[in-house]
Every structure is written in structure tokens, then in C-alpha cells.
Design an enzyme around this catalytic site. Sequence first.
Site, mmCIF file in Angstrom:
data_model
loop_
_atom_site.group_PDB
_atom_site.id
_atom_site.type_symbol
_atom_site.label_atom_id
_atom_site.label_comp_id
_atom_site.label_asym_id
_atom_site.label_seq_id
_atom_site.Cartn_x
_atom_site.Cartn_y
_atom_site.Cartn_z
ATOM 1 N N SER A 40 0.908 -1.214 0.077
ATOM 2 C CA SER A 40 -0.044 -0.096 -0.161
ATOM 3 C C SER A 40 0.879 1.208 0.099
ATOM 4 C CB SER A 40 -0.969 -0.052 1.153
ATOM 5 O OG SER A 40 -1.559 1.328 1.470
ATOM 6 N N GLN A 50 -0.284 4.221 0.126
ATOM 7 C CA GLN A 50 -1.087 5.145 0.931
ATOM 8 C C GLN A 50 -0.444 4.843 2.371
ATOM 9 O OE1 GLN A 50 -5.024 4.250 0.608
ATOM 10 N NE2 GLN A 50 -5.425 5.318 -1.067
ATOM 11 N N ASP A 83 -5.473 0.333 -9.345
ATOM 12 C CA ASP A 83 -6.957 0.710 -9.639
ATOM 13 C C ASP A 83 -7.544 0.403 -10.975
ATOM 14 O OD1 ASP A 83 -6.695 2.033 -7.322
ATOM 15 O OD2 ASP A 83 -5.583 3.702 -7.995
ATOM 16 N N LYS A 140 -11.199 -1.459 -1.309
ATOM 17 C CA LYS A 140 -11.166 -0.088 -2.165
ATOM 18 C C LYS A 140 -12.745 0.804 -1.906
ATOM 19 C CE LYS A 140 -7.119 -0.417 -3.494
ATOM 20 N NZ LYS A 140 -6.153 0.399 -3.255
ATOM 21 N N ARG A 143 -14.896 4.161 -10.143
ATOM 22 C CA ARG A 143 -14.266 3.267 -11.414
ATOM 23 C C ARG A 143 -14.908 2.168 -11.865
ATOM 24 N NH1 ARG A 143 -9.637 5.909 -10.981
ATOM 25 N NH2 ARG A 143 -8.425 6.047 -8.995
HETATM 26 C C1 S3P Z 1 -2.975 5.319 -3.911
HETATM 27 C C2 S3P Z 1 -2.540 4.264 -3.787
HETATM 28 C C3 S3P Z 1 -3.478 2.895 -3.985
HETATM 29 C C4 S3P Z 1 -4.474 3.410 -4.709
HETATM 30 C C5 S3P Z 1 -5.207 4.523 -4.515
HETATM 31 C C6 S3P Z 1 -4.365 5.778 -4.546
HETATM 32 C C7 S3P Z 1 -2.171 6.697 -3.734
HETATM 33 O O1 S3P Z 1 -4.203 2.579 -2.798
HETATM 34 O O2 S3P Z 1 -5.351 2.138 -4.822
HETATM 35 O O3 S3P Z 1 -6.168 4.847 -5.620
HETATM 36 O O4 S3P Z 1 -2.290 7.644 -3.991
HETATM 37 O O5 S3P Z 1 -1.024 6.445 -2.925
HETATM 38 P P1 S3P Z 1 -3.288 1.642 -1.795
HETATM 39 O O6 S3P Z 1 -1.700 2.346 -1.914
HETATM 40 O O7 S3P Z 1 -3.927 1.818 -0.540
HETATM 41 O O8 S3P Z 1 -3.220 0.052 -2.557
#
Ligand code: S3P
Length: 474
Positions: A178, A180, A336, A363, A423
Site C-alpha cells: 500500500s 497510502q 486501480d 477499495k 471506477r
Molecule cells: C493510492 C494508492 C493506492 C490506490 C489509490 C491511490 C495513492 O491505494 O488504490 O487509488 O495515491 O497512494 P493503496 O496504496 O492503499 O493500495
Amino acid sequence: MIEFKADKVLASGISKEIKAEIEVPGDKSISHRAVMLGSLAAGKSYLSNLSLSGDNSATVAAFRKLGVRIEKQKLSGTGKDFLIKGVGLRGLKEPVSVINTANSGTLTRLIAGILAGNDFFSVLSGDKYLNSRPMKRIIEPLSLMGAKITGRNGGNYPPLAVSGGGLKSIFYEVPVPSAQVKSCIILAALFAQGDTVIYEKKATRDHTENLLKFQGYALKVETPSIGGSLISVKGRAGNGPELKPLDINIPGDFSSAAFFIALGILSEGAEITVKNVILNEKRTGLLKVLEMMGADVKTNVTGTVPEKTGNVKARYSRSRLNGISVPREIVSDMIDEFPIFSVIASFSEGKTIVSGAQELRVKESDRIKTVVLNLKKAGIDVKESEDGFEINGRPDLIKHNSNGVINPKTEGLTKLNSYGDHRIAMSMIIMGLVLKNRKLEIGDTGCINTSFPEFFDILSKILPFKVSASKNKF
Ligand code: S3P
């Protein structure tokens, strides 16, 4: 064609051979980070091609609430469309009310890292979908660093209450792939005492790292012999040099481009070029998979700083697509794109298997479930598994079912739903534009605003129809 009926969209097969060159708005992931890092920089940052999506406008509103001036410039198109008067690493103000994180997991998780580093109290809360997404994954490392964070459902769901400040550095191996979570820890580490080291088994999108390096920050990224990515961040703990302001033109969003790449491949006689789009390999796993399937998609690179950027040309190649097993190591590079990929797989000869993609369950919707539910309703042979799905596709799905006979379900109207997920909504609309002799009605399409409010505008330019979509105000 496309017809609008309140928040429903009716999509039906197009007869026109589409030949088009388009651009899509700025990348959502980079837009979030540019607003955050511009706000934390010392001095004026200029951003152009910032995404005006619902998610990104929530980020702008959040940083305004934290005391940052963010202004839309009168003269846009100058390469300096937004001005951010950065307050420096020690300049954010305690917000007087709840920060609304809307539908955005990226905003919630990244801003939580910044708030954890600041010695004040704040509360984060979003819409009903966001408030049911797992936050333990960020609360755990932030708590180890010393932040106090509580939340609903035993601390896993927002609203989250954050009492920040006094952070110490940690070594942390991110347990789920991840970006994020990784970015949340990197941002918290800016405010911590000592050097924080983060390890990810599989490197995920690295926009936070790239922007920080671009701002001259002391951050090191290495590939250890066991693979993955090791990121070391120097903590500044309230002293030390500030972040340099940004002056950037944000490249187009690959995840938005993906819908038009799919349309180019699937729609008879089409040739669609998406220009000036981000081509960071940790985002473009879909291109690798499409190549394996036999799709006619070509890229050319036009720039590399702060991110690889270029053009993607997709030509009609539905009749030669083969199903594949998506390599597990590519999953996070196209995380995504699985909803639109499921549509492409539905038109590909034979079996396509997706596995190792359990992250899809957390998600904007449970994307394994919502993909499978919609495809089944559309008459496609699809099976759900714990960590993915299996599709038995056919290029002539347009007229036949999986046994090769004229499918009664290909006549008339099939009702699908977005389940509040942008999406899923756009993917099913693209599917409707490719299927013949029938209409797909997609319910609850207002959510498209979350990432891509210009979706219908762009579609209407390449397939003339009247647009009545709403716009965000900044
Ligand atoms: C994102 C990371 C992804 C992705 C999200 C945007 C980001 O999530 O699915 O739409 O901008 O860091 P994860 O890192 O939790 O998989």
C-alpha cells in the site's frame, strides 16, 4: 451512445470508428501529494494541471482548514494555475472543526501522517464508504511513532481523532502492498526525531518519494538484495531545513486514461491517443498485461522529471485478445485498473485469472464483488475467488454467450450499479459503449465526480452527445 437519466447513465453500442487524440486531467495521486507538500513547503508553490476531482478538492479544502492559503490563479494556462502559500513544516494550525475527507482513502491516510506529526487535535471523517475503510493499517505505525489516534469500530474506521506531536522514528515493514500506508509513514517521519526506515516487500507507487526528492529533501530509496524497496527518511523534529516549494505541471492520470485505452482497444476501428499521461512503471502494470494479451497499445516517453510522462496510443485489437493469468507481481502496479481490466478480459478469448488481489476488497467498494456482480448481470461467465476473479471471455461477446449461441441477454436493457464506486461506474459505461444490440443502464453514477468529473466531457468530444454532468467548485 450515452443518455443521462437523473443519476443513471444508459450506454449502448457505438457505430462510429473513433479516431481521437485526447488529454486527461492531472493525476489524482500526484495532485493530493502536491497540495500536501506545497502546503508544508516554505514559500510559494505553483501547480498546473491539478486534478479538480471531488477527492482532490477535499484535499485543497482540508489544507485551507489547516491555515494554508491555496488560490486559483486568474490567468490559468500559464503553467501556474494554482498558488499555494506554504506555511513550512511547523506552520499548520489546529483545525476548528472536523476535516472532511469525502470519499478519499489517499487523503485520509496521508493527512493522518501529517496530523500525527503536529502537536494539536484534529478529527477526520468522510462519506459512508470512506468511513467503512480500514485504518488500522495506518494507526498501527503512527501509534508506534507515538501519536494518539482513536477511531470507530475499535479504532479501525473513521471518524478518526488524532492527537499528534512528539513523534519518534521507527523501522517498519508495511504488511500490505500500500502506497497510502507507506506515504503516511513517510509524511509522519518528516516530523519525527531520528531517521525512519520503511520496508515494502513489493515497491508500490513512489510519488511521495519522487516529490520529496524534487523538493531537495533528505530521503533515500534503495533496492535491497531481497527485493522490494527500503526508504529512509531523515526526521527533522521541529528544526532543520524546510521543504523547497514546488513548481510543477502535473501529468495526466493514467487511471483516467485507462478507460480510453480500453475503448480504443475494444471499439471497432478505433484509434485513441492519450497525450501527456504519467508513465511511472508502478502505475502502468495494465500496459504490461495488455501487451501479454496481444493488444495493440504503444507508448512514447516525452519527459522524466518529476515523473515519467508520455503518450499512449491504443488501436482496435479486440479480435486478437487472449485471456491470461495476471502475474501476481504486477497486481499492485495496476491496482486501480482491475474494474476496466475486467471489461477487457470479458472480450478476450479464453480464461483470464486474477489472484493475489485481495486489496481490491477494501477499495471504494469491494471491487471483487462489484466487478463480479455487474459482469454476471451482463451475461458474462465470471467466478469470484477469495483474492480475485476468473473470467471466461469471448471477443464476440457482443452477440453470443459463452456457449456460442445468440445470448438472449444481449437484447434489451441490463441494469447495473456502481455501488458508489467511480471506477466501477466508468468501467461499466465503457462496456456499454462496446456491446451491440443492447443497453446497459448504470445506476448511481454521481460518484464519477470522485476522480474524473471531465469523463463525460471528453467522451462527448469523441462521440458527440449532449453533456449534463456537474462540475466541482474550487
Ligand atoms: C493510492 C494508492 C493506492 C490506490 C489509490 C491511490 C495513492 O491505494 O488504490 O487509488 O495515491 O497512494 P493503496 O496504496 O492503499 O493500495
